[in-house]
Motif scaffolding. Sequence first.
Motif, short mmCIF file in Angstrom:
data_model
loop_
_atom_site.label_atom_id
_atom_site.label_comp_id
_atom_site.label_asym_id
_atom_site.label_seq_id
_atom_site.Cartn_x
_atom_site.Cartn_y
_atom_site.Cartn_z
N ALA A 38 0.83 -1.20 0.00
CA ALA A 38 0.00 0.00 0.00
C ALA A 38 0.87 1.25 0.00
CB ALA A 38 -0.92 -0.01 1.22
N ALA A 39 1.96 1.24 0.80
CA ALA A 39 2.84 2.41 0.83
C ALA A 39 3.47 2.63 -0.54
CB ALA A 39 3.94 2.21 1.88
N LEU A 95 2.25 1.70 -3.53
CA LEU A 95 1.24 2.19 -4.48
C LEU A 95 0.87 3.63 -4.19
CD1 LEU A 95 -1.14 -0.88 -4.81
CD2 LEU A 95 0.35 0.07 -6.56
N LEU A 96 0.79 3.97 -2.89
CA LEU A 96 0.46 5.35 -2.51
C LEU A 96 1.51 6.32 -3.06
CD1 LEU A 96 -1.12 7.44 -0.87
CD2 LEU A 96 0.20 6.79 1.11
N ALA A 137 1.20 6.48 -6.92
CA ALA A 137 -0.03 7.14 -7.38
C ALA A 137 0.03 8.64 -7.11
CB ALA A 137 -1.24 6.52 -6.68
#
Lengths: 258, 153
Positions: free
Chosen positions: A130-131, A133-134, A137
């Motif tokens: 998640a980190a 991809l964050l 993005a």
Amino acid sequence: MDLRNNLEHGSKEYNKLVVNICLLASRILIENGSEMSRVTDTINHIAKNADVKDLRSYVTITGIMLSVGGVDAQIMEVNKRAYDLRKIAAVNYYSRQFAEGKISITHFYYLLSKIDNLVTYFPFWMKMVAAALLSGAIEIVFQGNFVVALQTSIIGMLGWTLFVLLNKIIKVEFVNEFTSAVVIGVLALLTVKLGLGNSADDIIIGAVMPLVPGVQITNAVRDLMSGNLISGPARGIEAIIGACALGFGVALSLNWFG
Amino acid sequence: MLSIFIKIIGVYIATLCFGILINVQPRSLNLCAVVGVLGYLSYVVNNMIFGGYISGSFAGAIAIGVFGMIAARYKKTPVIVFSIPGLVPLVPGGQAYQVMKNIALGNTSLALSYLNQVMMIAGAIALGFLFAELIIQVYNRIEKYIKLKKLEQ
């Protein structure tokens, strides 16, 4: 389980239990990033549903003072602040259940005191992804540079993982932010030096995003605007020091390698 | 047009991932990301019509506040679960970082201009939230009033 029957309503023990429940609930809410007006709201709801009168509370971001019935004021200190919204949702859920009469007051207290064991977390690898991809993005949304999206993801993931691991090892605040920022800056500059990317600034902005206290800044202004003149500035100072640690870390790496 | 489409996907992913990082329950994650996208969309639309990042942040915050409240009622969780992840694409984190970096590097005037942006955006977002709360309360009043009228008849 229902001690409401053998714990006489309005007795000293009953009032004490209500005070303890309110203190625990507000501590959980403040620790996990709720704004102050919501904390006071929750306390008042709990007191109303427990049917006690004359609840007085003084809630700040570093501590809570609370009394019921005009005697026996209690204090609870709040030392750490993090963001864990599942605990806030859990407190809300228990409070709702208590209001509907589905759980007794003692069970409510038990659930609140055991909340660390009751709340589940996402697995660590999922948070790492998640980190990553964050970071990627955010880099695409803010900077629009598609060349370095993958590099940003990897560096952002490394920075966040280092931050969390350091958080577990050393208990000094802001040092882990600083260290992660130095590592992120050095990695970004090395990536550009090795010819793997075209803009170190874009990489850094994306990669520090999981660590940047943007939400805290906004929360501070929200607290200020709802008239909480103690908690708002305190939160703001904390956010500014966090941003300072990040910025100085990156500046240090720019001085060394830039 | 394509770039906006890509950005919307980016905002969706970013909001979802931030939700995972701050431990939002899985059942609210998707709705979180939708609220974030709606907020970002109103920011973009405002920028297309009026321009300016301050009014854009205000519009985005209103959208997040209102849609977050709707989502919170639907899922029966606190609003904060939706409003904090939803703010990620609007929040002035990048600018806050620029302020500190430029102060540390000695570019004071650039740092001050970024600081100005941070304060303006944070204030606009906070005001937007207050405004959203106002909208919700007015709506509640009207709903109550209509119910009372129906009971009277």
